[in-house]
Motif scaffolding. Structure first.
Motif, PDB file in Angstrom:
ATOM      1  N   TRP A 122       0.859  -1.184   0.000  1.00 23.73           N
ATOM      2  CA  TRP A 122       0.000   0.000   0.000  1.00 23.73           C
ATOM      3  C   TRP A 122       0.892   1.230   0.000  1.00 23.73           C
ATOM      4  O   TRP A 122       1.884   1.298   0.741  1.00 23.73           O
ATOM      5  CB  TRP A 122      -0.904   0.011   1.236  1.00 23.73           C
ATOM      6  CG  TRP A 122      -1.936   1.095   1.213  1.00 23.73           C
ATOM      7  CD1 TRP A 122      -3.063   1.158   0.450  1.00 23.73           C
ATOM      8  CD2 TRP A 122      -1.937   2.295   2.010  1.00 23.73           C
ATOM      9  NE1 TRP A 122      -3.771   2.302   0.721  1.00 23.73           N
ATOM     10  CE2 TRP A 122      -3.105   3.029   1.667  1.00 23.73           C
ATOM     11  CE3 TRP A 122      -1.067   2.821   2.962  1.00 23.73           C
ATOM     12  CZ2 TRP A 122      -3.414   4.242   2.255  1.00 23.73           C
ATOM     13  CZ3 TRP A 122      -1.382   4.028   3.555  1.00 23.73           C
ATOM     14  CH2 TRP A 122      -2.545   4.737   3.199  1.00 23.73           C
ATOM     15  N   GLU A 152       2.884   2.641  -8.037  1.00 24.75           N
ATOM     16  CA  GLU A 152       1.792   3.619  -7.973  1.00 24.75           C
ATOM     17  C   GLU A 152       0.858   3.568  -9.178  1.00 24.75           C
ATOM     18  O   GLU A 152      -0.223   4.146  -9.140  1.00 24.75           O
ATOM     19  CB  GLU A 152       2.382   5.019  -7.828  1.00 24.75           C
ATOM     20  CG  GLU A 152       3.108   5.208  -6.507  1.00 24.75           C
ATOM     21  CD  GLU A 152       3.001   6.621  -6.004  1.00 24.75           C
ATOM     22  OE1 GLU A 152       2.182   6.847  -5.090  1.00 24.75           O
ATOM     23  OE2 GLU A 152       3.711   7.492  -6.531  1.00 24.75           O
ATOM     24  N   ARG A 154      -0.750   1.127 -10.102  1.00 24.85           N
ATOM     25  CA  ARG A 154      -1.796   0.162  -9.739  1.00 24.85           C
ATOM     26  C   ARG A 154      -1.855  -1.014 -10.709  1.00 24.85           C
ATOM     27  O   ARG A 154      -2.801  -1.799 -10.677  1.00 24.85           O
ATOM     28  CB  ARG A 154      -3.178   0.838  -9.650  1.00 24.85           C
ATOM     29  CG  ARG A 154      -3.217   1.987  -8.663  1.00 24.85           C
ATOM     30  CD  ARG A 154      -4.620   2.441  -8.370  1.00 24.85           C
ATOM     31  NE  ARG A 154      -4.639   3.490  -7.358  1.00 24.85           N
ATOM     32  CZ  ARG A 154      -5.736   3.918  -6.753  1.00 24.85           C
ATOM     33  NH1 ARG A 154      -6.913   3.395  -7.067  1.00 24.85           N
ATOM     34  NH2 ARG A 154      -5.667   4.865  -5.842  1.00 24.85           N
ATOM     35  N   LYS A 155      -0.852  -1.135 -11.567  1.00 24.77           N
ATOM     36  CA  LYS A 155      -0.782  -2.281 -12.464  1.00 24.77           C
ATOM     37  C   LYS A 155      -0.001  -3.429 -11.842  1.00 24.77           C
ATOM     38  O   LYS A 155      -0.020  -4.543 -12.345  1.00 24.77           O
ATOM     39  CB  LYS A 155      -0.145  -1.875 -13.796  1.00 24.77           C
ATOM     40  CG  LYS A 155      -0.975  -0.888 -14.590  1.00 24.77           C
ATOM     41  CD  LYS A 155      -0.294  -0.500 -15.894  1.00 24.77           C
ATOM     42  CE  LYS A 155      -1.133   0.514 -16.670  1.00 24.77           C
ATOM     43  NZ  LYS A 155      -0.458   0.933 -17.931  1.00 24.77           N
ATOM     44  N   PHE A 159      -0.043  -4.548  -5.696  1.00 27.91           N
ATOM     45  CA  PHE A 159      -0.648  -3.317  -5.186  1.00 27.91           C
ATOM     46  C   PHE A 159      -1.986  -3.616  -4.515  1.00 27.91           C
ATOM     47  O   PHE A 159      -2.765  -4.434  -4.977  1.00 27.91           O
ATOM     48  CB  PHE A 159      -0.856  -2.325  -6.336  1.00 27.91           C
ATOM     49  CG  PHE A 159      -1.603  -1.085  -5.934  1.00 27.91           C
ATOM     50  CD1 PHE A 159      -0.948  -0.038  -5.314  1.00 27.91           C
ATOM     51  CD2 PHE A 159      -2.970  -0.972  -6.160  1.00 27.91           C
ATOM     52  CE1 PHE A 159      -1.632   1.105  -4.931  1.00 27.91           C
ATOM     53  CE2 PHE A 159      -3.660   0.167  -5.786  1.00 27.91           C
ATOM     54  CZ  PHE A 159      -2.986   1.213  -5.175  1.00 27.91           C
ATOM     55  N   THR A 160      -2.252  -2.946  -3.413  1.00 27.50           N
ATOM     56  CA  THR A 160      -3.556  -3.047  -2.766  1.00 27.50           C
ATOM     57  C   THR A 160      -4.068  -1.655  -2.426  1.00 27.50           C
ATOM     58  O   THR A 160      -3.289  -0.761  -2.084  1.00 27.50           O
ATOM     59  CB  THR A 160      -3.482  -3.901  -1.483  1.00 27.50           C
ATOM     60  OG1 THR A 160      -4.789  -3.954  -0.887  1.00 27.50           O
ATOM     61  CG2 THR A 160      -2.517  -3.305  -0.469  1.00 27.50           C
ATOM     62  N   GLN A 161      -5.374  -1.488  -2.516  1.00 28.87           N
ATOM     63  CA  GLN A 161      -6.006  -0.224  -2.117  1.00 28.87           C
ATOM     64  C   GLN A 161      -6.423  -0.249  -0.652  1.00 28.87           C
ATOM     65  O   GLN A 161      -6.877   0.772  -0.132  1.00 28.87           O
ATOM     66  CB  GLN A 161      -7.223   0.040  -3.000  1.00 28.87           C
ATOM     67  CG  GLN A 161      -6.885   0.210  -4.466  1.00 28.87           C
ATOM     68  CD  GLN A 161      -8.073   0.683  -5.277  1.00 28.87           C
ATOM     69  OE1 GLN A 161      -8.635   1.746  -5.015  1.00 28.87           O
ATOM     70  NE2 GLN A 161      -8.471  -0.105  -6.266  1.00 28.87           N
TER      71      GLN A 161
END
Length: 447
Positions: A122, A152, A154-155, A159-161
């Motif tokens: 994150w 960053e 998000r690819k 990655f996690t939100q």
């Protein structure tokens, strides 16, 4: 009846016992109410949260530690038993690490599987461009920007939100851009500006979120290829004691900690490309014993030039190449490629050498090589201490052809680990850097 000696009759103790007995009995069965006693009772604690909430809290806490514990156990078991496990929904099933170029191929294979199962990153949203959320995508510091952009964008599959499921937290700060935008003069070498920006940023994050404080930064990392990046933590060593620094300038003598920090390969990515081309002649067709070309930066290269510049036709050492010669072609025609330190220990020539199928000769002291948790560099490179620069030719000529061919074969085998793809692919350079972060978070050694 009480006496002067403090004596109390048996009736007194019997009465107290009965009162306490009925109070306890009523607590269980609610036979009586004691409204008149309420002013004297201790105020009850707030009601506990509902059972589902407790279950979720326990599950969340157990999940992170359980994931790490299970991963450690699986990795150590695979390394000890020396056996492979089938890949876990891996995108690239065509490759399995094997052979002596890996310190423990079985443990590495299992570690990568566990990383794909569990690693979640994150990134903090605070901060504005250009100092945050962006870095150089080309030229000498490009590995910093490429990795930052990968996370960053998000690819990335890691990655996690949701910060609650993250195993590591990314600080998207660019030391390169702080140096570029906040310093009035290139001759200003005061590190305080960089130190203050990063330290203040951590202060903002630790006041707003619980994540830094609960681990003292042990599950946080940043990425920087600038020579000054190690100095960020000099202003407050205690604050950065557990922080994971991913650095090109991986110099043990200047405070780099291999058990906590991550060496980052230095790249010189040309515009509109993702790295040096994969070129080079077959090993038996390489006519140059060793080659180097570059600027006279730092004491190591100065010593190299004093010893070998224009001194030997087999050991070709140049400063900047004349226009009649092609740098990439010379790499591809050389058996060995010299990779001396510049101002600092790292050099993009290591990746350039590997890309050209040329055995890298590491001319450096105190340099922690990239991915050395996983790769056995002695199988595909030669290390020459700075003091032995005058002996380079003798050292290289002492390597028999069979040994050289084995090393060159290993160079070709590790090429996949030094190539950048966007988005990243399993076992490429970005993936290997994140795997190094994963190992620090896991706190496990593969060797």
């Amino acid at each position: 009846m009480a006496t002067n000696g403090g004596y109390k009759s048996p009736l007194f103790y019997t009465t107290i016992f009965l009162i306490l007995f009925f109070v306890c009995l009523n607590t269980q069965f609610n036979f009586f109410t004691f409204s008149s006693l309420k002013p004297y009772l201790i105020t009850p604690s707030p009601a506990p949260p509902p059972l589902p909430l407790i279950t979720n809290m326990i599950k969340k806490n157990v999940t992170v530690e359980d994931r790490l514990s299970r991963a450690r156990a699986a990795i150590l078991e695979a390394g000890r038993m020396r056996r492979y496990t089938m890949a876990w929904r891996r995108r690239d099933r065509s490759f399995t690490p094997r052979g002596p170029v890996y310190r423990n191929a079985y443990a590495f294979h299992q570690s990568h599987i566990e990383m794909e199962k569990s690693l979640k990153i994150w990134t903090y949203k605070e901060g504005e461009l250009p100092l945050f959320h962006g870095g150089p995508m080309n030229n000498i510091y490009s590995s910093e920007g490429q990795i930052m952009d990968e996370i960053e964008s998000r690819k990335s599959r890691f990655f996690t939100q949701n910060p609650e499921e993250a195993l590591v937290f990314f600080l998207p700060v660019s030391v390169v851009y702080i140096r570029h935008y906040l310093y009035k003069s290139h001759a200003d070498y005061n590190r305080k500006i960089i130190q203050d920006v990063v330290t203040d940023y951590i202060g903002v994050l630790s006041n707003k979120y619980p994540y830094w404080n609960r681990s003292s930064g042990a599950d946080h990392f940043f990425v920087s290829c600038h020579d000054w990046a190690p100095d960020v933590s000099a202003t407050n060593p205690k604050l950065y004691q557990h922080f994971i620094r991913v650095l090109c300038n991986a110099n043990r003598s200047e405070g780099f900690r291999p058990e906590r920090d991550v060496p980052l390969p230095e790249l010189n990515i040309p515009y509109q490309h993702l790295g040096p081309p994969l070129t080079g002649l077959p090993p038996k067709n390489r006519s140059i014993l060793a080659f180097f070309a570059g600027g006279n930066h730092g004491h190591v290269r100065k010593y190299l030039f004093e010893t070998w510049l224009d001194k030997d036709n087999e050991l070709k050492v140049f400063t900047y190449l004349p226009k009649t010669l092609n740098y990439t072609q010379l790499l591809g025609r050389s058996k060995f490629c010299l990779c001396p330190s510049g101002y600092e220990v790292a050099s993009p020539r290591i990746v350039e050498s590997i890309s050209a199928g040329c055995v890298p000769v590491i001319v450096s002291d105190h340099y922690v090589l990239p991915f050395s948790d996983v790769l056995d560099w002695s199988k595909f490179s030669v290390h020459v201490p700075v003091a032995k620069i005058p002996e380079i030719k003798k050292i290289l000529e002492g390597i028999e052809m069979d040994e050289y061919l084995k090393m060159q074969k290993m160079v070709m085998k590790v090429q996949r680990h030094f190539i950048i793809h966007r988005p990243s692919r399993a076992y490429d350079l970005i993936d290997m850097v994140l795997h190094s972060v994963w190992l620090r978070r896991l706190n496990v050694k593969l060797a």
